[in-house]
Design a protein around this motif. Structure first.
Motif, PDB file in Angstrom:
ATOM      1  N   GLN A   1       0.907  -1.287  -0.068  1.00  0.00           N
ATOM      2  CA  GLN A   1       0.193  -0.088   0.044  1.00  0.00           C
ATOM      3  C   GLN A   1       0.687   1.370  -0.138  1.00  0.00           C
ATOM      4  O   GLN A   1       0.510   2.325  -0.754  1.00  0.00           O
ATOM      5  CB  GLN A   1      -1.104  -0.104   1.125  1.00  0.00           C
ATOM      6  N   HIS A   2       1.878   1.154   0.803  1.00  0.00           N
ATOM      7  CA  HIS A   2       2.515   2.357   1.112  1.00  0.00           C
ATOM      8  C   HIS A   2       3.590   2.627  -0.477  1.00  0.00           C
ATOM      9  O   HIS A   2       3.779   4.011  -0.808  1.00  0.00           O
ATOM     10  CB  HIS A   2       3.360   2.371   2.061  1.00  0.00           C
ATOM     11  N   GLU A   3       3.987   1.759  -1.026  1.00  0.00           N
ATOM     12  CA  GLU A   3       4.693   1.878  -2.414  1.00  0.00           C
ATOM     13  C   GLU A   3       3.779   2.373  -3.209  1.00  0.00           C
ATOM     14  O   GLU A   3       3.948   3.309  -4.324  1.00  0.00           O
ATOM     15  CB  GLU A   3       5.256   0.526  -2.632  1.00  0.00           C
ATOM     16  N   PHE A   4       2.700   1.707  -3.649  1.00  0.00           N
ATOM     17  CA  PHE A   4       1.500   2.411  -4.298  1.00  0.00           C
ATOM     18  C   PHE A   4       1.113   3.978  -4.230  1.00  0.00           C
ATOM     19  O   PHE A   4       1.138   4.543  -4.976  1.00  0.00           O
ATOM     20  CB  PHE A   4       0.207   1.662  -4.100  1.00  0.00           C
ATOM     21  N   ASP A   5       1.150   4.304  -2.876  1.00  0.00           N
ATOM     22  CA  ASP A   5       0.779   5.741  -2.194  1.00  0.00           C
ATOM     23  C   ASP A   5       2.040   6.409  -2.950  1.00  0.00           C
ATOM     24  O   ASP A   5       1.552   7.668  -3.376  1.00  0.00           O
ATOM     25  CB  ASP A   5       0.632   5.775  -0.956  1.00  0.00           C
ATOM     26  N   ALA A   6       3.193   6.076  -2.771  1.00  0.00           N
ATOM     27  CA  ALA A   6       4.155   6.818  -3.170  1.00  0.00           C
ATOM     28  C   ALA A   6       4.110   6.978  -4.677  1.00  0.00           C
ATOM     29  O   ALA A   6       4.433   8.243  -5.153  1.00  0.00           O
ATOM     30  CB  ALA A   6       5.635   5.928  -2.767  1.00  0.00           C
ATOM     31  N   LEU A   7       3.911   6.128  -5.476  1.00  0.00           N
ATOM     32  CA  LEU A   7       3.753   6.246  -6.975  1.00  0.00           C
ATOM     33  C   LEU A   7       2.698   7.242  -7.392  1.00  0.00           C
ATOM     34  O   LEU A   7       2.523   7.748  -8.389  1.00  0.00           O
ATOM     35  CB  LEU A   7       3.715   4.838  -7.599  1.00  0.00           C
ATOM     36  N   VAL A   8       1.459   7.074  -6.612  1.00  0.00           N
ATOM     37  CA  VAL A   8       0.274   7.850  -6.903  1.00  0.00           C
ATOM     38  C   VAL A   8       0.870   9.479  -6.688  1.00  0.00           C
ATOM     39  O   VAL A   8       0.356  10.392  -7.416  1.00  0.00           O
ATOM     40  CB  VAL A   8      -0.922   7.636  -5.843  1.00  0.00           C
ATOM     41  N   ASP A   9       1.473   9.511  -5.497  1.00  0.00           N
ATOM     42  CA  ASP A   9       2.041  11.010  -5.016  1.00  0.00           C
ATOM     43  C   ASP A   9       2.900  11.308  -6.372  1.00  0.00           C
ATOM     44  O   ASP A   9       2.846  12.552  -6.738  1.00  0.00           O
ATOM     45  CB  ASP A   9       2.837  10.922  -3.897  1.00  0.00           C
ATOM     46  N   LEU A  10       3.412  10.587  -6.964  1.00  0.00           N
ATOM     47  CA  LEU A  10       4.685  11.003  -7.795  1.00  0.00           C
ATOM     48  C   LEU A  10       3.822  11.484  -9.078  1.00  0.00           C
ATOM     49  O   LEU A  10       4.278  12.538  -9.689  1.00  0.00           O
ATOM     50  CB  LEU A  10       5.528   9.855  -8.139  1.00  0.00           C
TER      51      LEU A  10
ATOM     52  N   TYR B   1      12.258  14.105  -7.661  1.00  0.00           N
ATOM     53  CA  TYR B   1      11.971  15.091  -8.887  1.00  0.00           C
ATOM     54  C   TYR B   1      12.229  16.322  -8.113  1.00  0.00           C
ATOM     55  O   TYR B   1      11.338  16.678  -7.238  1.00  0.00           O
ATOM     56  CB  TYR B   1      10.716  14.853  -9.644  1.00  0.00           C
ATOM     57  N   HIS B   2      13.465  17.046  -8.442  1.00  0.00           N
ATOM     58  CA  HIS B   2      13.686  18.317  -7.785  1.00  0.00           C
ATOM     59  C   HIS B   2      13.386  19.614  -8.439  1.00  0.00           C
ATOM     60  O   HIS B   2      13.544  20.664  -8.145  1.00  0.00           O
ATOM     61  CB  HIS B   2      15.131  18.318  -7.161  1.00  0.00           C
ATOM     62  N   GLN B   3      13.241  19.457  -9.577  1.00  0.00           N
ATOM     63  CA  GLN B   3      13.095  20.882 -10.326  1.00  0.00           C
ATOM     64  C   GLN B   3      11.952  21.355 -11.052  1.00  0.00           C
ATOM     65  O   GLN B   3      10.897  20.530 -11.425  1.00  0.00           O
ATOM     66  CB  GLN B   3      14.066  20.587 -11.678  1.00  0.00           C
TER      67      GLN B   3
ATOM     68  N   ARG C   1      12.935  23.791  -3.444  1.00  0.00           N
ATOM     69  CA  ARG C   1      13.326  23.282  -2.042  1.00  0.00           C
ATOM     70  C   ARG C   1      12.025  22.446  -1.855  1.00  0.00           C
ATOM     71  O   ARG C   1      12.110  21.559  -1.105  1.00  0.00           O
ATOM     72  CB  ARG C   1      13.409  24.439  -0.831  1.00  0.00           C
ATOM     73  N   GLY C   2      10.885  23.009  -1.933  1.00  0.00           N
ATOM     74  CA  GLY C   2       9.611  22.129  -1.807  1.00  0.00           C
ATOM     75  C   GLY C   2       9.569  21.039  -2.377  1.00  0.00           C
ATOM     76  O   GLY C   2       9.102  19.915  -1.865  1.00  0.00           O
ATOM     77  N   LEU C   3       9.995  20.781  -3.650  1.00  0.00           N
ATOM     78  CA  LEU C   3      10.241  19.478  -4.464  1.00  0.00           C
ATOM     79  C   LEU C   3      11.202  18.571  -3.747  1.00  0.00           C
ATOM     80  O   LEU C   3      11.003  17.360  -3.824  1.00  0.00           O
ATOM     81  CB  LEU C   3      10.272  19.896  -5.905  1.00  0.00           C
ATOM     82  N   VAL C   4      12.312  19.332  -3.197  1.00  0.00           N
ATOM     83  CA  VAL C   4      13.288  18.406  -2.679  1.00  0.00           C
ATOM     84  C   VAL C   4      12.613  17.773  -1.440  1.00  0.00           C
ATOM     85  O   VAL C   4      12.571  16.570  -1.209  1.00  0.00           O
ATOM     86  CB  VAL C   4      14.551  18.997  -2.174  1.00  0.00           C
ATOM     87  N   TYR C   5      11.928  18.509  -0.586  1.00  0.00           N
ATOM     88  CA  TYR C   5      11.226  17.877   0.592  1.00  0.00           C
ATOM     89  C   TYR C   5      10.058  17.042   0.400  1.00  0.00           C
ATOM     90  O   TYR C   5      10.144  16.049   1.032  1.00  0.00           O
ATOM     91  CB  TYR C   5      10.653  19.103   1.596  1.00  0.00           C
TER      92      TYR C   5
END
Length: 216
Positions: free
Chosen positions: A130-139, A174-176, A183-187
């Motif tokens: 579930q947490h891996e899926f959530d991370a990809l959805v956020d991405l 993804y930082h740019q 900075r927000g994307l880095v966090y």
């Protein structure tokens, strides 16, 4: 329908607790969300088609994207409203027009459905916690499906094809924005990596701020 109403009510409550309003956007929350961000313990990996974004992820999207009730142009000039919703012609909205909370939540539900479909297309039958899926959805929600194509993100796609979970973790940052490190994307990338690797949904910003303060 009852489940959807429950999710909507939870998100609305979370937004209220965090003090998000028409003027809130891309700001760290001033208080803890209604539902504590806690580790979602994985039981078994399943294909993305069998999963749904968690309530914890919905809260993170509100925190990271902010909430806007008035249609505005984002950094790329795209009409945007709600929780980072890109306005489509079918929405019938124009710059400066206000929308209500219910419609914002509807947009979020639909955008999450599309993000899930994008993750399904990206991962195929690759089983996920579930947490891996959530991370990809956020991405997907953060950078858009187009930026995750084989041409733009070849190493991510190669890692998925090889079912190399450690290599996937290395490709979630993804930082740019417009070619400039933000900075927000880095966090957010750090947070996404913690979600993927540990099921840890907490915002890293407060801890980082306290550490920097102690060092000052």
């Amino acid at each position: 329908m009852p489940h959807r109403r429950k999710r909507k009510a939870a998100l609305a409550l979370s937004a209220g607790v965090m003090g998000l309003s028409a003027g809130a956007m891309h700001q760290a929350p001033q208080s803890q969300p209604a539902f504590a961000m806690q580790m979602i313990g994985p039981e078994e990996r399943k294909p993305a088609a069998e999963m749904q974004p968690s309530d914890a992820l919905m809260e993170i999207l509100v925190e990271e994207e902010g909430v806007r009730h008035t249609v505005y142009r984002d950094a790329a000039g795209n009409p945007t409203v709600g929780v980072g919703h890109l306005v489509a012609a079918s929405d019938g909205l124009r710059i400066g027009q206000r929308v209500g909370q219910d419609r914002i939540l509807d947009f979020l539900e639909e955008d999450l459905k599309e993000a899930k479909r994008a993750v399904m297309r990206l991962t195929g039958d690759l089983p996920l916690y579930q947490h891996e899926f959530d991370a990809l959805v956020d991405l997907v929600y953060n950078v858009g499906e187009g930026n995750l194509s084989e041409d733009r993100s070849p190493r991510l796609n190669e890692a998925i094809a090889a079912a190399d979970y450690d290599a996937i973790a290395e490709e979630l940052g993804y930082h740019q924005a417009s070619g400039v490190n933000a900075r927000g994307l880095v966090y957010r990338s750090e947070r996404r990596a913690a979600i993927w690797a540990e099921g840890e949904y907490e915002d890293p910003r407060p801890a980082r701020h306290q550490l920097e303060t102690r060092r000052a």
